[in-house]
Design a protein around this motif. Structure first.
Motif, PDB file in Angstrom:
ATOM      1  N   THR A  52      17.525  62.348  88.823  1.00 16.57           N
ATOM      2  CA  THR A  52      17.748  63.314  87.751  1.00 16.57           C
ATOM      3  C   THR A  52      19.122  63.075  87.142  1.00 16.57           C
ATOM      4  OG1 THR A  52      18.895  65.106  88.926  1.00 16.57           O
ATOM      5  CG2 THR A  52      16.493  65.012  89.152  1.00 16.57           C
ATOM      6  N   THR A  53      19.285  63.539  85.906  1.00 19.70           N
ATOM      7  CA  THR A  53      20.591  63.462  85.243  1.00 19.70           C
ATOM      8  C   THR A  53      21.422  64.710  85.520  1.00 19.70           C
ATOM      9  OG1 THR A  53      19.582  64.362  83.231  1.00 19.70           O
ATOM     10  CG2 THR A  53      19.765  61.973  83.379  1.00 19.70           C
ATOM     11  N   ALA A  54      20.939  65.591  86.372  1.00 22.95           N
ATOM     12  CA  ALA A  54      21.677  66.804  86.732  1.00 22.95           C
ATOM     13  C   ALA A  54      22.781  66.453  87.728  1.00 22.95           C
ATOM     14  CB  ALA A  54      20.727  67.827  87.352  1.00 22.95           C
ATOM     15  N   PRO A  55      23.761  67.358  87.909  1.00 21.30           N
ATOM     16  CA  PRO A  55      24.770  67.143  88.960  1.00 21.30           C
ATOM     17  C   PRO A  55      24.097  66.975  90.321  1.00 21.30           C
ATOM     18  CG  PRO A  55      25.416  68.956  87.524  1.00 21.30           C
ATOM     19  CD  PRO A  55      24.025  68.584  87.130  1.00 21.30           C
TER      20      PRO A  55
ATOM     21  N   SER B 268      39.118  67.079  88.971  1.00 20.16           N
ATOM     22  CA  SER B 268      38.406  66.658  90.178  1.00 20.16           C
ATOM     23  C   SER B 268      36.927  66.516  89.864  1.00 20.16           C
ATOM     24  CB  SER B 268      38.589  67.697  91.286  1.00 20.16           C
ATOM     25  OG  SER B 268      37.978  68.924  90.922  1.00 20.16           O
ATOM     26  N   PRO B 269      36.186  65.745  90.663  1.00 23.41           N
ATOM     27  CA  PRO B 269      34.732  65.655  90.457  1.00 23.41           C
ATOM     28  C   PRO B 269      34.060  67.024  90.549  1.00 23.41           C
ATOM     29  CG  PRO B 269      35.483  63.909  91.931  1.00 23.41           C
ATOM     30  CD  PRO B 269      36.648  64.828  91.733  1.00 23.41           C
ATOM     31  N   GLN B 270      34.600  67.897  91.407  1.00 19.73           N
ATOM     32  CA  GLN B 270      34.017  69.243  91.538  1.00 19.73           C
ATOM     33  C   GLN B 270      34.138  70.024  90.233  1.00 19.73           C
ATOM     34  OE1 GLN B 270      36.181  67.874  93.741  1.00 19.73           O
ATOM     35  NE2 GLN B 270      34.683  67.437  95.357  1.00 19.73           N
ATOM     36  N   MET B 271      35.230  69.774  89.501  1.00 18.68           N
ATOM     37  CA  MET B 271      35.419  70.444  88.220  1.00 18.68           C
ATOM     38  C   MET B 271      34.313  70.041  87.244  1.00 18.68           C
ATOM     39  SD  MET B 271      38.850  70.302  85.870  1.00 18.68           S
ATOM     40  CE  MET B 271      39.883  70.884  87.239  1.00 18.68           C
ATOM     41  N   ARG B 272      33.993  68.756  87.224  1.00 20.80           N
ATOM     42  CA  ARG B 272      32.924  68.284  86.344  1.00 20.80           C
ATOM     43  C   ARG B 272      31.585  68.893  86.758  1.00 20.80           C
ATOM     44  NH1 ARG B 272      29.031  64.603  86.981  1.00 20.80           N
ATOM     45  NH2 ARG B 272      28.126  63.638  85.114  1.00 20.80           N
ATOM     46  N   GLU B 273      31.318  68.938  88.062  1.00 22.45           N
ATOM     47  CA  GLU B 273      30.065  69.510  88.534  1.00 22.45           C
ATOM     48  C   GLU B 273      29.954  70.978  88.137  1.00 22.45           C
ATOM     49  OE1 GLU B 273      27.587  67.915  90.386  1.00 22.45           O
ATOM     50  OE2 GLU B 273      28.671  66.073  89.927  1.00 22.45           O
ATOM     51  N   ARG B 274      31.051  71.707  88.251  1.00 20.13           N
ATOM     52  CA  ARG B 274      31.031  73.126  87.916  1.00 20.13           C
ATOM     53  C   ARG B 274      30.806  73.339  86.416  1.00 20.13           C
ATOM     54  NH1 ARG B 274      29.316  77.706  89.003  1.00 20.13           N
ATOM     55  NH2 ARG B 274      30.690  79.504  88.882  1.00 20.13           N
TER      56      ARG B 274
ATOM     57  N   LEU C  74      32.885  69.161  77.582  1.00 23.78           N
ATOM     58  CA  LEU C  74      34.033  69.223  78.488  1.00 23.78           C
ATOM     59  C   LEU C  74      33.779  68.410  79.744  1.00 23.78           C
ATOM     60  CD1 LEU C  74      34.988  73.002  78.163  1.00 23.78           C
ATOM     61  CD2 LEU C  74      36.455  71.068  77.580  1.00 23.78           C
ATOM     62  N   ALA C  75      32.562  68.484  80.278  1.00 22.05           N
ATOM     63  CA  ALA C  75      32.224  67.696  81.469  1.00 22.05           C
ATOM     64  C   ALA C  75      32.334  66.202  81.173  1.00 22.05           C
ATOM     65  CB  ALA C  75      30.809  68.041  81.942  1.00 22.05           C
ATOM     66  N   ASP C  76      31.912  65.787  79.981  1.00 24.18           N
ATOM     67  CA  ASP C  76      32.039  64.378  79.591  1.00 24.18           C
ATOM     68  C   ASP C  76      33.507  63.976  79.486  1.00 24.18           C
ATOM     69  OD1 ASP C  76      29.315  64.084  79.492  1.00 24.18           O
ATOM     70  OD2 ASP C  76      29.161  64.390  77.338  1.00 24.18           O
ATOM     71  N   ASP C  77      34.339  64.860  78.903  1.00 24.19           N
ATOM     72  CA  ASP C  77      35.773  64.563  78.797  1.00 24.19           C
ATOM     73  C   ASP C  77      36.406  64.417  80.173  1.00 24.19           C
ATOM     74  OD1 ASP C  77      35.834  64.539  76.032  1.00 24.19           O
ATOM     75  OD2 ASP C  77      36.292  66.670  75.860  1.00 24.19           O
ATOM     76  N   VAL C  78      36.044  65.294  81.094  1.00 27.41           N
ATOM     77  CA  VAL C  78      36.573  65.208  82.464  1.00 27.41           C
ATOM     78  C   VAL C  78      36.129  63.906  83.125  1.00 27.41           C
ATOM     79  CG1 VAL C  78      36.432  66.233  84.770  1.00 27.41           C
ATOM     80  CG2 VAL C  78      36.802  67.694  82.780  1.00 27.41           C
ATOM     81  N   SER C  79      34.888  63.505  82.893  1.00 27.48           N
ATOM     82  CA  SER C  79      34.384  62.249  83.466  1.00 27.48           C
ATOM     83  C   SER C  79      35.206  61.056  82.986  1.00 27.48           C
ATOM     84  CB  SER C  79      32.908  62.045  83.086  1.00 27.48           C
ATOM     85  OG  SER C  79      32.105  63.057  83.631  1.00 27.48           O
ATOM     86  N   LEU C  80      35.558  61.040  81.702  1.00 21.68           N
ATOM     87  CA  LEU C  80      36.359  59.943  81.160  1.00 21.68           C
ATOM     88  C   LEU C  80      37.728  59.881  81.823  1.00 21.68           C
ATOM     89  CD1 LEU C  80      35.536  60.260  77.347  1.00 21.68           C
ATOM     90  CD2 LEU C  80      34.698  58.531  78.930  1.00 21.68           C
ATOM     91  N   ILE C  81      38.328  61.046  82.075  1.00 21.51           N
ATOM     92  CA  ILE C  81      39.631  61.069  82.735  1.00 21.51           C
ATOM     93  C   ILE C  81      39.502  60.599  84.181  1.00 21.51           C
ATOM     94  CG2 ILE C  81      41.530  62.567  83.480  1.00 21.51           C
ATOM     95  CD1 ILE C  81      40.980  64.301  81.029  1.00 21.51           C
ATOM     96  N   LEU C  82      38.432  61.011  84.852  1.00 22.59           N
ATOM     97  CA  LEU C  82      38.247  60.639  86.255  1.00 22.59           C
ATOM     98  C   LEU C  82      38.136  59.130  86.443  1.00 22.59           C
ATOM     99  CD1 LEU C  82      35.747  63.413  87.436  1.00 22.59           C
ATOM    100  CD2 LEU C  82      38.101  63.112  88.206  1.00 22.59           C
ATOM    101  N   VAL C  83      37.467  58.446  85.501  1.00 20.84           N
ATOM    102  CA  VAL C  83      37.287  56.991  85.629  1.00 20.84           C
ATOM    103  C   VAL C  83      38.354  56.217  84.867  1.00 20.84           C
ATOM    104  CG1 VAL C  83      34.807  57.223  85.973  1.00 20.84           C
ATOM    105  CG2 VAL C  83      35.680  56.863  83.660  1.00 20.84           C
ATOM    106  N   ARG C  84      39.368  56.957  84.349  1.00 24.08           N
ATOM    107  CA  ARG C  84      40.477  56.348  83.608  1.00 24.08           C
ATOM    108  C   ARG C  84      39.992  55.503  82.434  1.00 24.08           C
ATOM    109  NH1 ARG C  84      42.104  56.643  88.921  1.00 24.08           N
ATOM    110  NH2 ARG C  84      44.165  57.553  89.261  1.00 24.08           N
TER     111      ARG C  84
END
Length: 720
Positions: A199-202, A265-271, A294-304
């Motif tokens: 699934t594409t869900a968290p 944090s990854p948890q932030m994206r999941e939330r 916002l979740a997409d923006d956080v993902s970009l920061i997480l993977v630099r």
């Protein structure tokens, strides 16, 4: 490999579009794998029981069961970046070498406007086998709470789409979630098969969405599904009521500021993703879309990722927080503009009289390319569109030019090429909030006839004065929580004189200067990219006098804070062949010209596809507002305030020191002298009181609101 195993692997690989790859891993890892694919020279060879893909320093073994069972020789575990790279490589190269797969079949709870396709096994048994899973078995596998959440998710979904092919795909349209059921290696081991559903869900919601998919299939097959329980066992972290969602959203966004946007944090994206689902389930589509962004923006920061941008993250965070507050303050009946409308929701609008304004191709950064046809609807003086798209990975089966010339859009009508130049009546039309027409077969075509472009009254969309254009763009742009008018991106420019055509080497954009009735100039431009080659060649070759050009239909786009006017189609009094609507991407044969020299010079100097940013499909428009420069006495202090607030938000509120507080006090005095009466006290409060995340959010919003309200009345950004 045996022929049967080779065919199974081919069909599985061909079905893995972008969503399938994200379901295997996550969006950030898929983007990194895409970069590896573009940079690395990969090779493959066939072994007895697998395909071996070799890259720089690694080898992936791809068995007939597909990517979920693939392995590599790196130290990483699970579905690695190398496995994703190998999957995309085999899908794009090896599958194509073997020939074209069979097109899939699809069912839906409503008429679908998606145009994707996948492959199909000779015997479609996956759906039947999955339907055979008993409800109690599903409940036992998921657990009582996940099962109840899955039932609740199903109850909040009105549009479900099912695709059958090499795998079984269940799409929840409102939630933007997809579940993929792969062929079972052992049908008797039901729990293991359910574990392997993608699934594409968290990841924390995997079981819940698998339950929702299984129950959705049961429901579509005619089974009666009991409604979800009102209370869930151990219900924590998943808001049920709209009021709870709004409080949870504001609390989460405030905690992101407290921690610091530069340290997610990854948890932030999941939330964020969890809350986006909750927002959708409580009928708040605009807020849900912002939370997914916002979740997409956080993902970009997480993977630099190079595209990561904390300023954009703060901008969206502030909008989402203030939007949640405004909806809560509105009570039981918030304004429709605050709630928003699902982008996939099409509303019946009766019969529409339309006139074709041409068509253009596009490509998105997320991996899709397609065709959009423009229509003028005189009744409400607006531009409506129809689009068709495919994943870029399926480019061998999707020829945009062929779709334009031969595909029928609505029942009883001709191909897009003729509709793009004709007047007609679309009966039983359906339209979404962005002005996109549904391709539903319930709609039919009638009363087709040619028309004169000069007979069209474009009203406020027609621009002969670039001063008026600047005023129009300011009037229709965002202000506070008011969203930009989706119609404002389509404008018909009617220049007095067609000026010089040049290629801007710094921006790598083809530009054409247009002069208005007062002598002011404006540039329409296209980025140098493969999908625009034919358009650029046409635009350089067309002759305004000979071809009697009168206007150009442009799309207003914002890229990295800059406004661009992208020429989509040209309007004429009549070429030598009598054509009045010209589509640069498709109509080279309709004009008489010598061979264009610009295209060959560009190919020789810059190569192909040097620019990643291209014309985007209309639903992919950015939700970050354009920042227009203000007079210097306002621009400098507001820019300083925005920069300081961004630094505070990036590092977290706990890191505020005396030097920063002094700076805030100074800016408060400046704001007071400039009569920025709402902003000044908030800056002073940040400096003197215990700094809270909510204060940072409020001050950021007020700073933006002052900027938008103080837009200049000049047209420096448009004409010169």
């Amino acid at each position: 490999m045996l022929p049967k195993a080779r065919e199974q692997l081919r069909q599985l690989l061909a079905s893995f579009d972008e969503n399938g790859l994200i379901a295997l891993a996550n969006k950030g890892l898929v983007r990194r794998a895409q970069k590896d694919l573009e940079a690395a020279g990969l090779t493959h060879e066939e072994a007895d029981d697998a395909i071996l893909v070799r890259g720089p320093g690694w080898t992936v073994r791809m068995p007939q069961q597909g990517p979920t069972h693939a392995t590599d020789d790196t130290k990483a575990t699970g579905v690695t970046r190398q496995i994703l790279t190998a999957t995309m490589y085999l899908r794009d190269v090896w599958v194509r070498e073997l020939g074209e797969p069979v097109i899939s079949s699809r069912t839906s709870s409503e008429s679908s406007d998606s145009e994707r396709d996948t492959t199909r096994l000779p015997a479609s048994t996956i759906r039947e086998q999955f339907l055979a899973i008993e409800i109690e078995t599903l409940r036992s596998w998921a657990g009582k709470r996940a099962f109840e959440v899955g039932r609740r998710l199903l109850s909040t979904t009105s549009r479900i789409e099912v695709e059958e092919g090499a795998c079984l795909v269940v799409r929840f349209i409102e939630h933007d979630i997809e579940a993929r059921v792969l062929p079972a290696t052992n049908v008797r081991n039901t729990n293991k098969w359910l574990d392997q559903v993608l699934t594409t869900a968290p990841k924390t919601q995997q079981a819940e969405w698998v339950v929702a998919a299984a129950l959705a299939l049961q429901q579509l097959a005619g089974a009666s599904i009991e409604p979800a329980n009102e209370l869930l066992p151990n219900d924590e972290g998943a808001p049920r009521l709209q009021a709870e969602v709004l409080v949870s959203v504001r609390d989460l966004l405030a905690s992101m500021i407290t921690t610091g946007l530069a340290h997610p944090s990854p948890q932030m994206r999941e939330r964020l993703l969890t809350l986006s689902v909750s927002a959708t389930g409580t009928h708040l589509p605009r807020l849900a879309h912002l939370l997914r962004s916002l979740a997409d923006d956080v993902s970009l920061i997480l993977v630099r990722d190079a595209k990561a941008d904390t300023a954009r993250l703060l901008d969206r965070l502030v909008t989402a927080s203030v939007l949640a507050l405004a909806i809560a303050a509105a009570g039981k009946r918030p304004a429709p503009s605050l709630v928003g409308q699902p982008r996939t929701e099409y509303i019946p609008v009766g019969n529409l009289t339309l006139a074709g304004l041409g068509a253009f191709p596009w490509r998105t950064a997320s991996g899709f390319e397609g065709l959009t046809v423009l229509f003028w609807e005189a009744g409400q003086q607006r531009v409506l569109t129809w689009s068709n798209s495919r994943p870029i990975s399926n480019a061998g089966r999707f020829d945009i030019g062929q779709i334009f010339r031969s595909e029928t859009i609505w029942r009883g009508g001709p191909a897009a090429e003729q509709l793009a130049r004709s007047r007609f009546v679309l009966r039983d039309a359906r339209l979404n909030g962005l002005g996109r027409l549904s391709a539903s077969q319930q709609s039919t075509i009638g009363d087709i006839s040619p028309f004169s472009v000069e007979s069209l009254d474009f009203g406020c969309r027609a621009m002969t004065d670039w001063h008026a254009l600047a005023t129009y763009l300011r009037r229709t742009s965002s202000l506070g929580l008011r969203e930009p008018d989706p119609q404002s991106r389509w404008v018909v420019l009617q220049p007095r004189r067609w000026g010089e055509r040049v290629f801007n080497e710094l921006q790598q954009r083809f530009s054409w200067s247009l002069v208005d009735q007062h002598g002011a100039s404006l540039e329409v431009s296209l980025p140098w990219a493969d999908i625009h080659e034919k358009s650029i060649e046409f635009l350089e070759a067309v002759k305004p006098d000979r071809d009697q050009l009168t206007a150009v239909v442009v799309r207003v786009s914002i890229t990295e804070g800059q406004v661009f006017f992208e020429p989509l189609t040209l309007l004429s009094r009549g070429t030598s062949r009598g054509d009045q609507v010209l589509c640069p991407a498709f109509d080279w044969s309709r004009i008489q010209s010598t061979q264009s020299s610009l295209l060959e010079r560009l190919r020789a100097k810059f190569g192909r596809d040097r620019i990643a940013t291209t014309i985007m499909e209309e639903e992919d428009s950015d939700d970050v507002p354009y920042r227009e420069s203000l007079p210097p006495n306002l621009e400098r202090p507001l820019a300083e305030v925005e920069s300081l607030l961004l630094r505070i938000a990036e590092s977290g509120t706990a890191r505020l020191n005396e030097l920063t507080r002094c700076h805030l006090n100074e800016l408060s005095d400046v704001a007071r002298r400039l009569s920025l009466s709402e902003l000044a006290p908030m800056l002073e409060r940040l400096a003197t009181e215990s700094t809270t995340a909510q204060n940072v959010i409020t001050t950021s919003y007020l700073s933006r609101l002052h900027r938008e309200a103080c837009r200049p009345h000049s047209d420096d950004k448009v004409g010169s």
